[in-house]
Design a protein around this motif. Sequence first.
Motif, PDB file in Angstrom:
ATOM      1  N   UNK A  20       0.786  -1.235  -0.001  1.00  0.00           N
ATOM      2  CA  UNK A  20      -0.037   0.090   0.017  1.00  0.00           C
ATOM      3  C   UNK A  20       0.702   1.141   0.046  1.00  0.00           C
ATOM      4  N   UNK A  21       1.969   1.170   0.901  1.00  0.00           N
ATOM      5  CA  UNK A  21       3.078   2.280   0.833  1.00  0.00           C
ATOM      6  C   UNK A  21       3.210   2.692  -0.549  1.00  0.00           C
ATOM      7  N   UNK A  22       4.007   1.675  -1.502  1.00  0.00           N
ATOM      8  CA  UNK A  22       4.439   1.761  -2.430  1.00  0.00           C
ATOM      9  C   UNK A  22       3.369   2.231  -3.539  1.00  0.00           C
ATOM     10  N   UNK A  23       2.116   1.918  -3.380  1.00  0.00           N
ATOM     11  CA  UNK A  23       1.004   2.378  -4.411  1.00  0.00           C
ATOM     12  C   UNK A  23       0.824   3.847  -4.340  1.00  0.00           C
ATOM     13  N   UNK A  24       0.539   4.261  -2.964  1.00  0.00           N
ATOM     14  CA  UNK A  24       0.529   5.447  -2.835  1.00  0.00           C
ATOM     15  C   UNK A  24       1.676   6.419  -2.950  1.00  0.00           C
ATOM     16  N   UNK A  25       2.890   5.858  -2.870  1.00  0.00           N
ATOM     17  CA  UNK A  25       4.140   6.782  -3.112  1.00  0.00           C
ATOM     18  C   UNK A  25       4.370   6.622  -4.774  1.00  0.00           C
ATOM     19  N   UNK A  27       1.923   7.013  -6.752  1.00  0.00           N
ATOM     20  CA  UNK A  27       0.679   8.081  -7.436  1.00  0.00           C
ATOM     21  C   UNK A  27       1.450   9.445  -7.154  1.00  0.00           C
ATOM     22  N   UNK A  28       1.999   9.526  -5.965  1.00  0.00           N
ATOM     23  CA  UNK A  28       2.573  11.150  -5.302  1.00  0.00           C
ATOM     24  C   UNK A  28       3.829  11.032  -5.915  1.00  0.00           C
ATOM     25  N   UNK A  29       4.406  10.254  -6.691  1.00  0.00           N
ATOM     26  CA  UNK A  29       5.794  10.271  -7.169  1.00  0.00           C
ATOM     27  C   UNK A  29       6.906  10.259  -6.267  1.00  0.00           C
ATOM     28  N   UNK A  30       6.680   9.598  -5.086  1.00  0.00           N
ATOM     29  CA  UNK A  30       7.497   9.549  -4.069  1.00  0.00           C
ATOM     30  C   UNK A  30       8.058   7.981  -3.597  1.00  0.00           C
ATOM     31  N   UNK A  31       8.155   7.320  -4.928  1.00  0.00           N
ATOM     32  CA  UNK A  31       8.751   6.102  -4.883  1.00  0.00           C
ATOM     33  C   UNK A  31      10.039   5.904  -4.532  1.00  0.00           C
ATOM     34  N   UNK A  32      10.966   6.788  -5.232  1.00  0.00           N
ATOM     35  CA  UNK A  32      12.367   6.871  -5.209  1.00  0.00           C
ATOM     36  C   UNK A  32      12.493   7.491  -3.512  1.00  0.00           C
TER      37      UNK A  32
END
Length: 138
Positions: A20-25, A27-32
């Motif tokens: 869930x964290x990675x999906x939200x990240x 969408x918000x371009x906060x993956x890296x």
Amino acid sequence: MSIAAIISLCLTAGLFIISSLFKIAGKLRLGIPLIYLLIAVVSTFFTRWTTEHEQLVLMGLYIVIGLTALSWIISLIKTIRRRRDEKYLEDDVAWQIQRAREMGIPLDKIQFNGQGDLLDPRTGEPVVYGQATSFKDI
């Protein structure tokens, strides 16, 4: 409840939370930045280098978050420009249709060419930008 069931339940819940964290990240371009943060947190438990160079690790995190914020700003600017262009196109089309009505052109089969000019259904020629329209010098 057996210990295996508890471990399995904890692993499943943990993987769900991380997913869930990675999906939200994403969408918000906060993956890296999220990956960077997870690596920094995990490496804190395993090496002394991270704890000794905490300022360097945090500086890297701030740079990554700054680049992410910069990408948000660029996306916001592109969205504003795209909406402004769409509004301009809508206004131009409405103006051309109004002008065609004033000129008595039938509007039952409206067509536009590739340049966005309203075409006269009888002749196939641009209506507003034809010979009958005079322009001011810019």
